[in-house]
Design an enzyme around this catalytic site. Sequence first.
Site, mmCIF file in Angstrom:
data_model
loop_
_atom_site.group_PDB
_atom_site.id
_atom_site.type_symbol
_atom_site.label_atom_id
_atom_site.label_comp_id
_atom_site.label_asym_id
_atom_site.label_seq_id
_atom_site.Cartn_x
_atom_site.Cartn_y
_atom_site.Cartn_z
ATOM 1 N N HIS A 110 0.829 -1.205 0.000
ATOM 2 C CA HIS A 110 0.000 0.000 0.000
ATOM 3 C C HIS A 110 0.867 1.260 0.000
ATOM 4 O O HIS A 110 1.953 1.279 0.565
ATOM 5 C CB HIS A 110 -0.937 0.001 1.216
ATOM 6 C CG HIS A 110 -0.199 0.067 2.515
ATOM 7 N ND1 HIS A 110 0.152 1.263 3.100
ATOM 8 C CD2 HIS A 110 0.289 -0.911 3.326
ATOM 9 C CE1 HIS A 110 0.804 1.027 4.234
ATOM 10 N NE2 HIS A 110 0.908 -0.289 4.395
ATOM 11 N N HIS A 119 11.762 -1.398 -13.686
ATOM 12 C CA HIS A 119 11.564 -2.830 -13.920
ATOM 13 C C HIS A 119 11.639 -3.529 -12.560
ATOM 14 O O HIS A 119 12.699 -3.550 -11.926
ATOM 15 C CB HIS A 119 12.646 -3.369 -14.850
ATOM 16 C CG HIS A 119 12.401 -4.779 -15.295
ATOM 17 N ND1 HIS A 119 12.942 -5.280 -16.426
ATOM 18 C CD2 HIS A 119 11.678 -5.795 -14.752
ATOM 19 C CE1 HIS A 119 12.574 -6.547 -16.583
ATOM 20 N NE2 HIS A 119 11.809 -6.868 -15.561
#
Length: 189
Positions: A110, A119
């Site tokens: 979160h 990446h």
Amino acid sequence: MRPVGFLDDTPALQDWDYCGVPVLGRLERIADVGHDGIIVAIGDNRARRRLFLRLQSAGRQFVSVIHPTAVVAFDVEIGPGCYIGANAVVGPAARIGANTIVNGVGGLGHHSRIGDHVHVGPGVVAAGGVHVGEGTQIGLGTNIVPKCSIGRWSVVGGGSLVARDIPDGVLALGNPARPVRRLELPVEG
């Protein structure tokens, strides 16, 4: 959404297909191929950024692809041209920048903030409130503790544990991850 095909400048890949999706030719054919949007599927962050910016400046539209087994909270912000892989989990209030790859079987907690052209390797687990700067590559199986920041254009080696902030432009590895050498930052623009 179904892919129309790939465009690739690699001579050996012309007239090839991958899982029933054909390579339709070189990138210069983009105007000839009917499509609704593009995703740049290149693992090298710098090369992916260059091509993304080139296509973006030419007015091309990007789509983000989310694997059907991924779990993405309803309020996640996802930039254009992203890929979120199989069994990835993206927690509430997370933000993922443009042209970013989040490989499968990992999670972004979160309130995480992931920059453009990042990446995130397979099996990466980033706890809540993690910040990852533009262009950074996080190797497979890396764990990142809550609220840690990783700078721009850094590389975190696979299997590392990020337990403290990592600066811009470094290769960091280990448990805990520590910078081991400087990396060249890309020229802006």
